[in-house]
Design an enzyme around this catalytic site. Structure first.
Site, PDB file in Angstrom:
ATOM      1  N   LYS A   1       4.794   4.676   5.075  1.00 34.19           N
ATOM      2  CA  LYS A   1       5.453   3.681   4.203  1.00 34.19           C
ATOM      3  C   LYS A   1       5.633   4.230   2.781  1.00 34.19           C
ATOM      4  O   LYS A   1       6.627   3.919   2.119  1.00 34.19           O
ATOM      5  CB  LYS A   1       4.647   2.388   4.168  1.00 34.19           C
ATOM      6  CG  LYS A   1       4.564   1.652   5.506  1.00 34.19           C
ATOM      7  CD  LYS A   1       5.859   0.964   5.863  1.00 34.19           C
ATOM      8  CE  LYS A   1       5.685   0.022   7.056  1.00 34.19           C
ATOM      9  NZ  LYS A   1       6.948  -0.630   7.455  1.00 34.19           N
TER      10      LYS A   1
ATOM     11  N   TYR B   1       0.823  -1.224   0.000  1.00 32.18           N
ATOM     12  CA  TYR B   1       0.000   0.000   0.000  1.00 32.18           C
ATOM     13  C   TYR B   1       0.854   1.269   0.000  1.00 32.18           C
ATOM     14  O   TYR B   1       0.318   2.365   0.029  1.00 32.18           O
ATOM     15  CB  TYR B   1      -1.065  -0.012   1.102  1.00 32.18           C
ATOM     16  CG  TYR B   1      -0.629  -0.215   2.532  1.00 32.18           C
ATOM     17  CD1 TYR B   1       0.110   0.729   3.220  1.00 32.18           C
ATOM     18  CD2 TYR B   1      -1.033  -1.361   3.228  1.00 32.18           C
ATOM     19  CE1 TYR B   1       0.465   0.557   4.541  1.00 32.18           C
ATOM     20  CE2 TYR B   1      -0.677  -1.551   4.554  1.00 32.18           C
ATOM     21  CZ  TYR B   1       0.079  -0.597   5.203  1.00 32.18           C
ATOM     22  OH  TYR B   1       0.425  -0.771   6.524  1.00 32.18           O
TER      23      TYR B   1
HETATM   24  C1  HXC Z   1      -6.590   4.739  17.191  1.00 33.72           C
HETATM   25  C2  HXC Z   1      -4.717   4.821  18.564  1.00 33.72           C
HETATM   26  C3  HXC Z   1      -4.628   3.401  18.558  1.00 33.72           C
HETATM   27  C4  HXC Z   1      -5.614   2.677  17.808  1.00 33.72           C
HETATM   28  C5  HXC Z   1      -3.026   4.192  19.757  1.00 33.72           C
HETATM   29  N1  HXC Z   1      -3.707   5.249  19.308  1.00 33.72           N
HETATM   30  N2  HXC Z   1      -3.543   3.058  19.313  1.00 33.72           N
HETATM   31  N3  HXC Z   1      -5.689   5.476  17.896  1.00 33.72           N
HETATM   32  N4  HXC Z   1      -6.559   3.365  17.147  1.00 33.72           N
HETATM   33  N5  HXC Z   1      -5.612   1.350  17.767  1.00 33.72           N
HETATM   34  C6  HXC Z   1      -3.435   6.655  19.618  1.00 33.72           C
HETATM   35  C7  HXC Z   1      -3.515   6.897  21.114  1.00 33.72           C
HETATM   36  O1  HXC Z   1      -4.870   7.074  21.509  1.00 33.72           O
HETATM   37  C8  HXC Z   1      -2.688   8.169  21.248  1.00 33.72           C
HETATM   38  O2  HXC Z   1      -3.408   9.325  20.889  1.00 33.72           O
HETATM   39  C9  HXC Z   1      -1.610   7.996  20.191  1.00 33.72           C
HETATM   40  O3  HXC Z   1      -2.094   7.023  19.290  1.00 33.72           O
HETATM   41  C10 HXC Z   1      -0.332   7.512  20.799  1.00 33.72           C
HETATM   42  O4  HXC Z   1      -0.581   6.305  21.495  1.00 33.72           O
HETATM   43  P1  HXC Z   1       0.501   5.668  22.472  1.00 33.72           P
HETATM   44  O5  HXC Z   1       0.017   4.336  22.884  1.00 33.72           O
HETATM   45  O6  HXC Z   1       0.871   6.644  23.510  1.00 33.72           O
HETATM   46  O7  HXC Z   1       1.747   5.588  21.488  1.00 33.72           O
HETATM   47  P2  HXC Z   1       3.008   4.681  21.528  1.00 33.72           P
HETATM   48  O8  HXC Z   1       3.248   4.065  22.871  1.00 33.72           O
HETATM   49  O9  HXC Z   1       4.067   5.469  20.933  1.00 33.72           O
HETATM   50  O10 HXC Z   1       2.592   3.465  20.573  1.00 33.72           O
HETATM   51  C11 HXC Z   1       2.815   3.523  19.210  1.00 33.72           C
HETATM   52  C12 HXC Z   1       1.824   2.643  18.513  1.00 33.72           C
HETATM   53  C13 HXC Z   1       1.930   1.204  18.973  1.00 33.72           C
HETATM   54  C14 HXC Z   1       2.063   2.759  17.008  1.00 33.72           C
HETATM   55  C15 HXC Z   1       0.456   3.199  18.835  1.00 33.72           C
HETATM   56  O11 HXC Z   1       0.974   0.405  18.312  1.00 33.72           O
HETATM   57  C16 HXC Z   1       3.285   0.617  18.769  1.00 33.72           C
HETATM   58  O12 HXC Z   1       4.225   0.972  19.443  1.00 33.72           O
HETATM   59  N6  HXC Z   1       3.440  -0.310  17.839  1.00 33.72           N
HETATM   60  C17 HXC Z   1       4.742  -0.906  17.493  1.00 33.72           C
HETATM   61  C18 HXC Z   1       4.600  -2.271  16.939  1.00 33.72           C
HETATM   62  C19 HXC Z   1       3.680  -2.371  15.772  1.00 33.72           C
HETATM   63  O13 HXC Z   1       2.718  -1.582  15.628  1.00 33.72           O
HETATM   64  N7  HXC Z   1       3.887  -3.345  14.928  1.00 33.72           N
HETATM   65  C20 HXC Z   1       3.034  -3.579  13.789  1.00 33.72           C
HETATM   66  C21 HXC Z   1       3.680  -3.105  12.585  1.00 33.72           C
HETATM   67  S1  HXC Z   1       2.879  -3.866  11.202  1.00 33.72           S
HETATM   68  P3  HXC Z   1      -4.189  10.266  21.972  1.00 33.72           P
HETATM   69  O14 HXC Z   1      -4.614  11.456  21.169  1.00 33.72           O
HETATM   70  O15 HXC Z   1      -5.314   9.448  22.497  1.00 33.72           O
HETATM   71  O16 HXC Z   1      -3.171  10.596  23.012  1.00 33.72           O
HETATM   72  C22 HXC Z   1       3.143  -2.885   9.871  1.00 33.72           C
HETATM   73  C23 HXC Z   1       2.790  -3.382   8.479  1.00 33.72           C
HETATM   74  C24 HXC Z   1       1.543  -4.163   8.383  1.00 33.72           C
HETATM   75  O17 HXC Z   1       3.586  -1.822   9.983  1.00 33.72           O
HETATM   76  C25 HXC Z   1       1.318  -4.894   7.085  1.00 33.72           C
HETATM   77  C26 HXC Z   1       0.527  -6.161   7.332  1.00 33.72           C
HETATM   78  C27 HXC Z   1       0.110  -6.890   6.116  1.00 33.72           C
END
Ligand code: HXC
Length: 279
Positions: free
Chosen positions: A163, A148
């Protein structure tokens, strides 16, 4: 598949190297003779992975707790890495993603993903690139993007934006830094299940099953398929490949792209017979 010394003269830094696909790539690079630096946000996870790697490949893995959203943290890590032993490969693997209706996203939600994917990959690439150019070193960058990056996708907007930018960076710097001996490539993986991605992206087992069956090849990707491709792109065997993105998704994105694919899939045997009768 490869000579066991394919990556013997490589030292490769993998962001998000403590878990998931980053960890799988790290293990494969070690098997092929590379030295490794893994970094990530969570200290315990890194320590655990580094200890596993050390047990199997002694003296070849360094690890750094580093939040790649923070430029100072990256500088501190890269200074330490270069002081001890510079790397000549970088894998931009760390990512953040969640599935959400875009109109529900807060600004901070957008920043949370872009901070890791866009800024983190950009900072790491610039930080390593500047050093390689200063050292006159030949090097290579591999970024994990997605299909995407060019099609766009509903419901994962922050990741799409990040990305796409990383894919644009790959093409731009491949041209700018090619004359300096630095190659940049990317991989767009389809569905390779990992705990991190699946728990955030798939709401229930039915969705996971549909995901698996969606690719024309009818299955998930095997981590070894991805890690072998990454090893090739990081190796000198790919010395003339730059600015490229290799898709490894079992045909999934093309299934969505073909105008008549869904039409054919909806047709019953009777429909096909009726169409044939019109010939
Ligand atoms: C909407 C969300 C949310 C969700 C978090 N937020 N999760 N909003 N839906 N599911 C919002 C929160 O409410 C907050 O905003 C802001 O994002 C920051 O959230 P934090 O939890 O404080 O952030 P942080 O600790 O930095 O976490 C980052 C993250 C987390 C991206 C949210 O998921 C993470 O660290 N992920 C790392 C691992 C990961 O995601 N791996 C997957 C990659 S897969 P507010 O305004 O409320 O404060 C990929 C490709 C996929 O990339 C392809 C597959 C085919």
């Amino acid at each position: 598949m490869y000579r066991s010394d394919l990556l013997q003269d490589k030292t490769i830094l993998i962001t998000g190297g403590g878990t998931g696909l980053g960890k799988a790539m790290g293990r494969r690079f070690l098997e092929l003779g590379a030295g490794l630096v893994i970094c990530g946000r969570r200290k315990e996870v890194l320590e655990e992975t580094a200890a596993e790697f050390e047990a199997d490949f002694p003296g070849r893995t360094r690890h750094f707790q580093c939040d790649i959203r923070v430029p100072d943290a990256i500088e501190e890590m890269l200074e330490a890495v270069w002081t001890e032993q510079p790397v000549n490969g970088l894998v931009n693997n760390a990512a953040g993603n969640f599935i959400a209706k875009s109109e529900t996203l807060s600004y901070r939600a957008l920043d949370a993903v872009l901070g890791i994917v866009l800024h983190g990959s950009g900072y790491m690439t610039l930080g390593c690139g500047k050093r390689w150019i200063e050292d006159g070193a030949k090097a290579s960058v591999l970024s994990i993007v997605t299909t995407y990056s060019w099609t766009g996708s509903a419901y994962v907007l922050p990741s799409v934006m990040g990305k796409s930018a990383v894919w644009a960076m790959t093409k731009s710097l491949a041209v700018e830094w090619g004359p300096k001996g630095i190659r940049l490539n990317s991989i767009a993986p389809g569905a390779f299940p990992t705990e991190g991605a699946w728990s955030r992206l798939l709401a229930n087992p039915d969705v996971a099953e549909k995901f698996e069956n969606y690719a024309p090849l009818g299955r998930f990707g095997d981590h070894a398929e991805l890690t072998n491709l990454a090893s090739y792109l990081m190796s000198d065997e790919a010395g003339f490949v730059t600015g490229e993105c290799v898709t490894i998704d079992g045909g999934a994105w093309l299934r969505g792209a073909g105008q008549f694919t869904w039409v054919g899939e909806e047709m019953s045997d009777d429909d096909w017979a009726a169409m044939a009768a019109k010939r």
